[in-house]
Design an enzyme around this catalytic site. Structure first.
Site, mmCIF file in Angstrom:
data_model
loop_
_atom_site.group_PDB
_atom_site.id
_atom_site.type_symbol
_atom_site.label_atom_id
_atom_site.label_comp_id
_atom_site.label_asym_id
_atom_site.label_seq_id
_atom_site.Cartn_x
_atom_site.Cartn_y
_atom_site.Cartn_z
ATOM 1 N N LYS A 27 10.794 26.920 -7.488
ATOM 2 C CA LYS A 27 10.983 27.954 -8.448
ATOM 3 C C LYS A 27 10.538 27.439 -9.612
ATOM 4 O O LYS A 27 9.815 28.209 -10.652
ATOM 5 C CB LYS A 27 12.497 28.395 -8.593
ATOM 6 C CG LYS A 27 12.898 29.514 -9.113
ATOM 7 C CD LYS A 27 14.465 29.755 -9.370
ATOM 8 C CE LYS A 27 15.228 30.495 -8.200
ATOM 9 N NZ LYS A 27 16.674 30.359 -8.413
ATOM 10 N N GLU B 210 19.721 44.593 -14.909
ATOM 11 C CA GLU B 210 18.465 44.178 -14.272
ATOM 12 C C GLU B 210 17.616 45.557 -14.499
ATOM 13 O O GLU B 210 18.401 46.575 -14.562
ATOM 14 C CB GLU B 210 18.622 43.983 -12.785
ATOM 15 C CG GLU B 210 19.178 42.689 -12.365
ATOM 16 C CD GLU B 210 19.637 42.494 -10.840
ATOM 17 O OE1 GLU B 210 18.900 42.914 -10.053
ATOM 18 O OE2 GLU B 210 20.319 41.502 -10.644
ATOM 19 N N GLY C 56 26.550 59.402 -6.279
ATOM 20 C CA GLY C 56 25.588 59.230 -5.088
ATOM 21 C C GLY C 56 26.163 58.211 -4.222
ATOM 22 O O GLY C 56 27.319 58.141 -3.924
ATOM 23 N N CYS D 24 26.414 41.973 -9.025
ATOM 24 C CA CYS D 24 27.373 41.830 -10.032
ATOM 25 C C CYS D 24 28.688 42.612 -9.828
ATOM 26 O O CYS D 24 29.670 42.141 -9.480
ATOM 27 C CB CYS D 24 26.854 42.116 -11.398
ATOM 28 S SG CYS D 24 25.444 41.239 -11.770
#
Ligand code: UGA
Length: 441
Positions: free
Chosen positions: A36, A157, A261, A268
Site C-alpha cells: 500500500k 466516503e 430504502g 462505520c
C-alpha cells in the site's frame, strides 16, 4: 507549517495525509502494509475516492507528502501524530477490535524521545484514549511529555476531501489531568479551518470519543426511523418518499438522511452502533442504548424485505429468475463493499435460486473478492441483457439517470425494483414497466 505523521493509510488515513499536505503541512504517512505504501508513494490511491488521487499527486510532487513503513522514522519526523487505523467489529462479538490501535501505540511510543502529541482519529469505545495515553507514556522515553488527545473524524466516503478540508466542526478531546500542547498544536494544524470560523470544541477525552459514536448513532437512528415508516407505508398503502419530503420541511427534522430504502451499511454505522451497545453494557448503562438494537433490527429487515418484494414480483418463487443487480457498493461514489446491503441482497437472491448478474461502476473488484459466486457484467447493458427484472440497489448517478427506453428490448421482462427509491415511478410505469419501490405502493 507543522510536521505531522499519519499512522494508518486506509480510507481515513490516506485522505487525512493528503489533506494535511494540501493545507501546507509536511506530512509523512506510515503503514505496515508495504504494498500500500509503495502505491501511495507512486501517487496511486488503492481505493476509489473522488478527487483524492489529484490531491495526493499534487502534494507528493510539491514535496510535502511522502510515505514510509518505519515507525522509527515517524517518531523522528514530527511532534504531531495522527492515529488513523481501523477499529473493526470483533468476530462473533459486538465489541470493537482495538488491536490495530494498540499496535500503533506499541510500535510508535518507544521511539518518541521528546514532547509529542498523538491525536487519535479512529472511532473507539469511550475510555480508550485515557488507557492508550497511560500505555504510550509507560513505553516512551519521553514519559510525561507524550500526550494522547482525541480528534474524532466525521468525513463521509465519497466526500472525504471536502469534509476534511472544510469540516463542519472540529472536536479535540484533551487529557484533563495533563493538558499540555495538544490544544495549541491542533490550533496550528487546523489554522485554515479556524480562520474560516469552523466551530472548534475542546472537550475532555471521554466526551470527544462519545461525540463520534453519538453522531453515528443519531444518523443510523434517523435512517432506521424513516425505514420503519416505510414498513408502515407498505402496510397502509402510503408513500414513504412523499412522507419524508413532508416531514423534512420541518427544520427540526430536516430532509437529509431521511432516504428510505435498503438501509445503512459500510464500514462505520453498523459496527459503530454495535460497539457502542457493547461499551454501554460494560459501563452498566446498557438500558440507555437498547433502542439501538431496534435500529439495527429495522435496518437488517430492509434487506430481507427487498428479497421478499422480488419474490412477490415473481409470484412466490425465484427459481430460474434472471436478475440484473445494479450496484454493489454500500453507497454511491465509493468502491467500499463492507457490509453492503446491495451485495447482501444479491447473495440472498442467488441462494433462493435466482441467477444474479451484478454491475457497479467502481466496486467490481471488491465485490468479486467478497462474493465470488455471483456473476458480474462490465456494463449496465450487459447486466440487463436477458434479465427478467432489474434491481437498483445502490443509487449511483448513472443508475438514477437510466432511461427505460435504453433497456426495453434488452431485458426479457419489464420489471424494475428500486431498492433506493431513486427512480421516477411514473417514468417507468409510463414506459410499460412494472415498478416496485420500498415503502411505496
Ligand atoms: C458515516 C458518517 O456519515 C460519517 O459522518 C462518519 O465520519 C463515517 O460514517 C465514519 O464513521 O467514518 P459513511 O459510512 O461514509 O459515513 O456513509 P454515510 O453517508 O453515512 O452512509 C451510510 C449508509 O447509510 C449507506 O449505506 C447509505 O446508503 C445509507 N443511507 C444514508 C441511507 O440508507 N439513507 C440515507 O438517507 C442516508
Amino acid at each position: 507549517m507543522t510536521k505531522v505523521t499519519v499512522l494508518g493509510t486506509g480510507y481515513l488515513g490516506a485522505t487525512h495525509a493528503a489533506c494535511m499536505a494540501e493545507l501546507g503541512h509536511e506530512v509523512l504517512g506510515v503503514d505496515v502494509d508495504a504494498g500500500k505504501i509503495a502505491k501511495l508513494q507512486d501517487g496511486q490511491v488503492p481505493f476509489f475516492e473522488p478527487e483524492l488521487e489529484e490531491v495526493l499527486r499534487r502534494n507528493i510532487e510539491a514535496g510535502r507528502l511522502r510515505f514510509s513503513t518505519s515507525y522509527r522514522e515517524a517518531a523522528a519526523w514530527g511532534t504531531a501524530h495522527f492515529l488513523c487505523v481501523g477499529t473493526p467489529q470483533k468476530r462473533g462479538e459486538y465489541a470493537a477490535d482495538l488491536r490495530y490501535v494498540e499496535s500503533v501505540i506499541d510500535e510508535l511510543a518507544p521511539h518518541i524521545t521528546g514532547p509529542a502529541v498523538i491525536y487519535g482519529k479512529s472511532t473507539v469505545p469511550v475510555g480508550t484514549a485515557a488507557r492508550l495515553g497511560d500505555r504510550a507514556r509507560a513505553l516512551s522515553p519521553a514519559g510525561e511529555q507524550l500526550e494522547v488527545a482525541w480528534n474524532p473524524e466525521f468525513l463521509r466516503e465519497g466526500f472525504a476531501i471536502g469534509d476534511t478540508l472544510r469540516p463542519d466542526r472540529l472536536v479535540i478531546g484533551i487529557d484533563p489531568v495533563r493538558p499540555g500542547r495538544a490544544e495549541q498544536l491542533a490550533r496550528e494544524i487546523y489554522a485554515t479551518a479556524l480562520a474560516a470560523e469552523t466551530p472548534f470544541l475542546v472537550t475532555d477525552l471521554a466526551t470527544a470519543e462519545l461525540v463520534k459514536v453519538a453522531a453515528n448513532s443519531f444518523l443510523a437512528t434517523k435512517i432506521s426511523f424513516i425505514n420503519a415508516m416505510a414498513e408502515l407505508c407498505e402496510a397502509a398503502d402510503a408513500d414513504v418518499t412523499v412522507l419524508a419530503d413532508a416531514i423534512g420541511y420541518d427544520a427540526r427534522i430536516g430532509r437529509r438522511f431521511l432516504n428510505a430504502g435498503l438501509g445503512f451499511g459500510g464500514g462505520c454505522l453498523p459496527k459503530d452502533i454495535r460497539a457502542f451497545m457493547a461499551r454501554a453494557g460494560e459501563l452498566h448503562a446498557h438500558q440507555a442504548l437498547t433502542f439501538l438494537r431496534e435500529v439495527d433490527n429495522v435496518n437488517m429487515r430492509r434487506r430481507t424485505r427487498m428479497v421478499e418484494l422480488t419474490r412477490e414480483v415473481f409470484d412466490g418463487s425465484l427459481i430460474g429468475a434472471r436478475l440484473a443487480v445494479l450496484g454493489a457498493a454500500f453507497k454511491p461514489d465509493s468502491d467500499d463493499v463492507r457490509d453492503s446491503p446491495a451485495l447482501n441482497v444479491a447473495g440472498q437472491l442467488q441462494l433462493q435460486g435466482a441467477s444474479v448478474t451484478v454491475y457497479d461502476p467502481h466496486a467490481m473488484d471488491n465485490a468479486r473478492a467478497l462474493f465470488p459466486t455471483l456473476d458480474y457484467a462490465t456494463s449496465v447493458a450487459e447486466a440487463c441483457k436477458g434479465a427478467d427484472a432489474v434491481l437498483v440497489l445502490t443509487e449511483w448517478q448513472q443508475f438514477r439517470e437510466l432511461d427505460p427506453a435504453d433497456l426495453t428490448g434488452l431485458v426479457r421482462g419489464n420489471r424494475v425494483l428500486d431498492g433506493r427509491n431513486c427512480l421516477d415511478p411514473q417514468l417507468w410505469s409510463a414506459a410499460g414497466w412494472t415498478y416496485r419501490g420500498l415503502g411505496r405502493h
